[in-house]
Design a protein around this motif. Structure first.
Motif, short mmCIF file in Angstrom:
data_model
loop_
_atom_site.label_atom_id
_atom_site.label_comp_id
_atom_site.label_asym_id
_atom_site.label_seq_id
_atom_site.Cartn_x
_atom_site.Cartn_y
_atom_site.Cartn_z
N LYS A 275 -35.99 11.39 131.84
CA LYS A 275 -37.31 11.78 133.49
C LYS A 275 -36.48 11.98 134.21
CE LYS A 275 -42.30 11.26 133.26
NZ LYS A 275 -43.09 12.65 133.36
N GLY B 205 -43.70 22.73 127.87
CA GLY B 205 -44.18 23.59 128.95
C GLY B 205 -43.35 23.18 129.62
N ILE C 162 -45.47 10.71 125.65
CA ILE C 162 -45.65 9.14 125.10
C ILE C 162 -47.17 9.93 124.82
CG2 ILE C 162 -46.40 7.28 125.24
CD1 ILE C 162 -43.68 7.76 126.07
N SER D 115 -49.98 16.36 128.36
CA SER D 115 -49.27 15.35 128.81
C SER D 115 -49.70 13.64 128.79
CB SER D 115 -49.21 15.82 130.30
OG SER D 115 -49.93 16.18 131.11
N1 PLP Z 1 -42.64 17.24 128.85
C1 PLP Z 1 -42.75 18.03 129.99
C2 PLP Z 1 -41.29 17.80 130.73
C3 PLP Z 1 -42.63 16.82 131.07
O1 PLP Z 1 -42.87 16.84 132.99
C4 PLP Z 1 -44.53 16.03 130.50
C5 PLP Z 1 -45.20 15.15 131.54
O2 PLP Z 1 -45.56 14.90 133.15
C6 PLP Z 1 -44.47 15.90 129.50
C7 PLP Z 1 -43.90 16.93 128.85
C8 PLP Z 1 -45.46 14.99 128.54
O3 PLP Z 1 -45.51 13.83 128.76
P1 PLP Z 1 -46.10 12.10 128.81
O4 PLP Z 1 -47.28 13.22 127.83
O5 PLP Z 1 -45.24 11.15 127.95
O6 PLP Z 1 -46.81 12.86 130.30
#
Ligand code: PLP
Length: 277
Positions: A144, A177, A203, A239
């Motif tokens: 991330k 996405g 998550i 997300s």
């Molecule tokens: N994939 C990407 C590229 C993201 O930027 C995000 C969240 O911002 C997610 C997946 C989803 O992650 P999470 O469910 O931990 O927010």
């Protein structure tokens, strides 16, 4: 109020060095953690992912789990909003000269909180539109990282086309996405791209998988294609801040004739229960 390197200060008083490698190179990682009714949601999972991101780019975690918890609890308590989105960023820190390689530096830690206003179920039931694009990002999407140029360009394009999300494909397979994970429902099976270097291990993605199983769906973490989606019974994105959104229009073509499959409602309700646990 924000948190910067040990201090809780007003946002307009927070500043960092121009030599910070976060500023110069986007050399850092981040997390976004929801707070519901004043309680931090899935803190351990987010801190574990943060640890993986830090390890992947060789930054030593500046704080223990308990230290993170106490800083985040204090910052969120300073906000009057019950539901919040905590943004944490750790950069490699400030160097004395600009160079690509790095020595061990003192990481810069910045945290802010903003109110989180989740869409209601009836708002979500209107459905959302998305467009597809080739995934031009690097091959470490599991980190991330704050260097988000490709994601920024996708977000801007989504804004220009007035769609909710850009859905990305690599070698004809849907990855995720631009800021979410993607799920396809077909014949009572929920498909999502497997974890690995091509996607961020969301998550919410894990929680959607558990919620789907509770709703008696089969779950397969296997790749699916753009062609598969066109025949899908449902298409969802997930997300932490958007939770689980049904996409009903993809590249101007309806998914499942524009009808949201009832399985979405079951998974959505189950997810809402998890937030209250
Ligand atoms: N994939 C990407 C590229 C993201 O930027 C995000 C969240 O911002 C997610 C997946 C989803 O992650 P999470 O469910 O931990 O927010």
């Amino acid at each position: 109020m924000v948190y910067l390197n040990g201090n809780f200060i007003a946002k307009n008083k927070a500043s960092i060095s121009v030599m910070d490698r976060g500023f110069l190179f986007g050399d850092g990682v981040y997390e976004v953690i929801p707070v519901y009714q004043g309680k931090i949601f899935r803190l351990t999972e987010h801190l574990d992912r943060l640890q993986n991101s830090l390890d992947s780019i060789q930054i030593t975690n500046p704080y223990s789990h308990d230290e993170w918890q106490s800083i985040l609890t204090k910052l969120s308590g300073l906000s009057s909003a019950l539901d919040q989105s905590l943004y944490l960023q750790i950069t490699r820190g400030a160097d004395t000269q600009r160079k690509h390689n790095f020595d061990t530096l003192t990481p810069t830690v910045y945290i802010e909180t903003s109110p989180l206003i989740a869409k209601t179920k009836s708002q979500l039931e209107n459905g959302f539109s998305a467009m597809t694009r080739e995934d031009i990002r690097w091959h470490r999407c599991d980190i991330k990282a704050t260097s988000l140029l490709a994601n920024i360009l996708y977000a801007q394009e989504a804004k220009q086309h007035q769609v909710e999300e850009m859905i990305l494909s690599r070698n004809h397979q849907i990855t995720e996405g631009a800021t979410s994970n993607v799920f396809m429902l077909k014949d009572n099976t929920l498909f999502t791209h497997p974890t690995g270097p091509n996607i961020l291990s969301g998550i919410t993605r894990d929680l959607v998988i558990n919620s789907a199983k509770a709703c008696k769906l089969n779950v397969q973490e296997t790749p699916f294609s753009l062609d598969d989606i066109q025949q899908a019974d449902g298409l969802w994105i997930s997300s932490s801040t958007r939770e689980i959104m049904p996409i009903t229009l993809l590249d101007d073509q309806p998914i499942n004739q524009g009808v949201i499959h009832p399985a979405w409602s079951c998974v959505f309700d189950y997810y809402q229960q998890l937030k209250n646990d």
